[in-house]
Design an enzyme around this catalytic site. Structure first.
Site, short mmCIF file in Angstrom:
data_model
loop_
_atom_site.label_atom_id
_atom_site.label_comp_id
_atom_site.label_asym_id
_atom_site.label_seq_id
_atom_site.Cartn_x
_atom_site.Cartn_y
_atom_site.Cartn_z
N LYS A 267 140.57 49.46 179.69
CA LYS A 267 140.16 49.73 178.53
C LYS A 267 138.97 48.25 178.66
CE LYS A 267 144.46 48.06 177.13
NZ LYS A 267 144.60 48.32 177.44
N ARG B 25 149.00 47.83 169.33
CA ARG B 25 150.21 48.02 170.50
C ARG B 25 151.55 48.31 170.08
NH1 ARG B 25 147.33 44.57 174.55
NH2 ARG B 25 148.68 44.81 176.81
N ARG C 179 143.59 43.23 191.22
CA ARG C 179 142.35 42.71 190.09
C ARG C 179 141.91 41.36 190.18
NH1 ARG C 179 143.00 44.42 183.53
NH2 ARG C 179 144.95 43.42 183.97
N ARG D 120 145.16 36.92 187.23
CA ARG D 120 145.52 36.65 186.65
C ARG D 120 147.45 36.46 186.88
NH1 ARG D 120 143.96 40.92 181.37
NH2 ARG D 120 146.36 40.69 181.80
N ARG E 159 155.61 44.89 181.95
CA ARG E 159 153.89 45.07 180.80
C ARG E 159 154.21 47.18 181.03
NH1 ARG E 159 149.19 42.54 183.95
NH2 ARG E 159 147.94 42.86 182.01
P1 AMP Z 1 146.22 42.20 177.49
O1 AMP Z 1 145.06 40.94 178.18
O2 AMP Z 1 145.45 43.43 177.07
O3 AMP Z 1 146.85 42.42 179.21
O4 AMP Z 1 147.14 41.38 177.11
C1 AMP Z 1 147.31 40.23 178.14
C2 AMP Z 1 149.14 39.89 176.86
O5 AMP Z 1 148.92 39.10 175.51
C3 AMP Z 1 149.89 41.04 176.08
O6 AMP Z 1 151.06 40.95 178.22
C4 AMP Z 1 150.64 40.28 175.61
O7 AMP Z 1 151.64 39.30 176.24
C5 AMP Z 1 149.86 39.30 174.45
N1 AMP Z 1 149.18 40.68 174.15
C6 AMP Z 1 147.57 41.40 174.15
N2 AMP Z 1 147.60 42.02 173.03
C7 AMP Z 1 148.67 42.30 172.40
C8 AMP Z 1 149.34 42.94 170.97
N3 AMP Z 1 148.50 43.60 170.52
N4 AMP Z 1 150.63 43.13 170.73
C9 AMP Z 1 150.98 41.71 171.36
N5 AMP Z 1 150.96 41.24 172.22
C10 AMP Z 1 150.06 41.76 172.65
#
Ligand code: AMP
Length: 216
Positions: free
Chosen positions: A17, A92, A131, A164, A175
């Protein structure tokens, strides 16, 4: 200018993404709203919201729906989002999608298209665990597929590349599970609304070519 410019990017962690957003943004000036980036920034700055969400983010669990929607709403109200936006990693859950519908209805800015990036689990885990992100400019690399020229150093700004904490194998698997239980139902939610564009996303060039054609 794209005809369809209020976009959601849906996909498992590691589906690409962020990478596809960068490729599209290089051609079209849309606001990039990555909820993961917004949360990591709050955590880095040590804000109350950052402190409240840090443990959840590090362990790969979702933060509460109302809280994340409020963060997105504030970002959508920034002037740059008026010309179009990519929501990357939001919504999400079905609840978040419903809250987003209400928010956007109030702003009279409906979603034009929901892009689902579809990738095999095996490739996703390889992508996540290899990554690396530049700690200075945020550029994304992958030790297996798109390595930096010099190990652990950013090609663009010489910043240090880091992994990360939530990209460890154990947390990446957790995840992915969260994605299948809580986020995958959104595919049908948006298909039923006639908004879904599903793209096979193993190859980023294929994805960007498809998007430039479909959204034009
Ligand atoms: P990402 O970078 O999009 O993989 O997000 C990293 C982390 O942020 C996720 O594993 C969640 O803990 C939190 N997070 C990001 N977006 C959301 C969302 N829309 N709803 C809830 N938690 C989120």
């Amino acid at each position: 200018m794209l005809r369809q410019k209020n976009l959601i990017f849906l996909g498992a962690p590691g589906a690409g993404k962020g990478t596809i957003s960068d490729l599209l943004l290089a051609r079209h000036p849309l606001a990039h709203i990555s909820t993961g980036d917004l949360l990591r920034e709050e955590i880095r700055k040590g804000t109350p919201l950052g402190k409240e969400t840090e443990a959840l983010v590090k362990s790969g669990k979702l933060v509460p729906d109302e809280l994340i929607t409020e963060l997105v709403k504030k970002r959508l109200e920034c002037p740059d989002a008026a010309a179009g936006f990519i929501l990357d990693g939001f919504p999400r859950t079905i609840r978040q999608a419903e809250l987003l519908d209400q928010t956007l209805a109030g702003m009279k800015r409906p979603i034009d298209r929901v892009v689902y990036l579809s990738v095999d689990d095996e490739l996703i885990l390889k992508r996540l665990t290899a990554r690396q992100t530049c700690s200075s400019c945020g550029a994304i690399y992958n030790r297996l597929f798109t390595p930096s020229k010099k190990e652990n150093v950013c090609d663009k700004c010489n910043g240090v590349l880091t992994q990360r904490p939530d990209d460890s194998l154990e947390t990446a698997q957790a995840r992915l599970k969260v994605f299948y239980t809580q986020t995958e139902p959104l595919i049908e939610y948006y298909r039923a609304k006639g908004l879904l564009l599903s793209v096979e996303a193993a190859d980023k060039h294929h994805v960007i070519d498809t998007l430039l054609t479909e959204l034009a």
